[in-house]
Write an enzyme that holds these catalytic residues in place. Structure first.
Site, PDB file in Angstrom:
ATOM      1  N   CYS A 212      47.538  14.435  11.788  1.00 30.60           N
ATOM      2  CA  CYS A 212      48.860  14.958  11.419  1.00 30.60           C
ATOM      3  C   CYS A 212      49.453  15.693  12.612  1.00 30.60           C
ATOM      4  O   CYS A 212      48.760  16.475  13.261  1.00 30.60           O
ATOM      5  CB  CYS A 212      48.693  15.907  10.237  1.00 30.60           C
ATOM      6  SG  CYS A 212      50.246  16.600   9.646  1.00 30.60           S
TER       7      CYS A 212
ATOM      8  N   HIS B 200      50.339  10.407   2.576  1.00 34.79           N
ATOM      9  CA  HIS B 200      50.239  11.551   3.496  1.00 34.79           C
ATOM     10  C   HIS B 200      51.606  12.234   3.646  1.00 34.79           C
ATOM     11  O   HIS B 200      51.711  13.463   3.521  1.00 34.79           O
ATOM     12  CB  HIS B 200      49.713  11.054   4.846  1.00 34.79           C
ATOM     13  CG  HIS B 200      49.618  12.116   5.903  1.00 34.79           C
ATOM     14  ND1 HIS B 200      48.426  12.510   6.460  1.00 34.79           N
ATOM     15  CD2 HIS B 200      50.574  12.864   6.513  1.00 34.79           C
ATOM     16  CE1 HIS B 200      48.653  13.461   7.361  1.00 34.79           C
ATOM     17  NE2 HIS B 200      49.958  13.697   7.417  1.00 34.79           N
ATOM     18  N   GLU B 201      52.647  11.435   3.888  1.00 27.59           N
ATOM     19  CA  GLU B 201      53.989  12.010   4.083  1.00 27.59           C
ATOM     20  C   GLU B 201      54.537  12.569   2.771  1.00 27.59           C
ATOM     21  O   GLU B 201      55.181  13.628   2.763  1.00 27.59           O
ATOM     22  CB  GLU B 201      54.964  10.962   4.653  1.00 27.59           C
ATOM     23  CG  GLU B 201      54.541  10.324   5.974  1.00 27.59           C
ATOM     24  CD  GLU B 201      54.153  11.302   7.068  1.00 27.59           C
ATOM     25  OE1 GLU B 201      54.589  12.460   7.036  1.00 27.59           O
ATOM     26  OE2 GLU B 201      53.370  10.919   7.960  1.00 27.59           O
TER      27      GLU B 201
ATOM     28  N   HIS C 199      53.447  15.983   2.157  1.00 28.96           N
ATOM     29  CA  HIS C 199      54.215  16.999   2.897  1.00 28.96           C
ATOM     30  C   HIS C 199      55.426  17.480   2.086  1.00 28.96           C
ATOM     31  O   HIS C 199      55.827  18.635   2.187  1.00 28.96           O
ATOM     32  CB  HIS C 199      54.722  16.437   4.237  1.00 28.96           C
ATOM     33  CG  HIS C 199      53.690  16.463   5.329  1.00 28.96           C
ATOM     34  ND1 HIS C 199      53.048  17.614   5.728  1.00 28.96           N
ATOM     35  CD2 HIS C 199      53.209  15.478   6.130  1.00 28.96           C
ATOM     36  CE1 HIS C 199      52.214  17.334   6.718  1.00 28.96           C
ATOM     37  NE2 HIS C 199      52.279  16.041   6.978  1.00 28.96           N
TER      38      HIS C 199
HETATM   39 ZN   LIG Z   1      51.234  15.003   8.416  1.00 28.03          ZN
END
Ligand SMILES: [Zn+2]
Length: 180
Positions: free
Chosen positions: A106, A148-149, A152
């Site tokens: 990341c 993953h995004e 966020h």
């Molecule tokens: Zn990330």
């Protein structure tokens, strides 16, 4: 969002510990020239730093906006090639019950890779920058990037998904010795 013109140089990457990475991102109203500008600057920043995805909170904008852009590069030599997709207000409609382990890094957590379990596939919906809703099925590493995004946007980082500290590696070692 600031009213000044956004350039990739004006964007700085939020690092682990910064509050914006722990906030729930707000919905994006589209179409909007500022959001378009932000997406463009995010894409350039991601390209410049060798990312395969980026989310707006990572550049200090708490908005539900992200890009997934898998392609092989120095940070991810084995990533599959795809055309970058900008996604606003994404959601997960369905996902495989089977999970797959895989390594993630990341831009907001420099120097560390971790092994994380993610669905093998996800069916997602999102708005494009014109405000048109799309539905798409993503698989493998691309599904992993999406998850993953998407995390966020929910105030999570991949470290929150790592089950055991022994599944962490220094990026330098990971790149040198490969995935175990
Ligand atoms: Zn990330």
């Amino acid at each position: 969002m600031s009213q000044t013109t956004l350039s990739p140089d004006s964007l700085t990457i939020a690092l682990l510990g910064e509050a914006v990475l722990r906030q729930h991102a707000g919905a994006v109203r589209l179409p909007d020239p500022q959001t378009e500008q932000l997406a463009q600057a995010m894409r350039q920043k991601m390209d410049e730093l060798g990312g395969v995805g980026i989310a707006a909170p990572q550049v200090h904008h708490s908005l539900a906006l992200m890009i997934i852009a898998s392609r092989p590069n120095a940070r991810y030599p084995d990533a599959p090639q795809m055309d970058p997709v900008v996604m606003a207000n994404p959601s997960i409609e369905a996902q495989s019950t089977n999970l797959e382990m895989g390594w993630e890094g990341c831009l907001s957590v420099p120097g560390i890779r971790g092994q994380v379990a993610r669905p093998q596939w996800v069916e997602v919906s999102f708005d494009d920058l014109a405000g048109q809703r799309h539905r798409r099925r993503l698989e493998g590493f691309v599904a992993r990037i999406f998850c993953h995004e998407f995390d966020h946007l929910c105030g999570l980082t991949f470290l929150d998904r790592v089950e055991d500290n022994r599944q962490l590696m220094a990026t330098e070692v990971w790149l040198r010795e490969g995935q175990r």
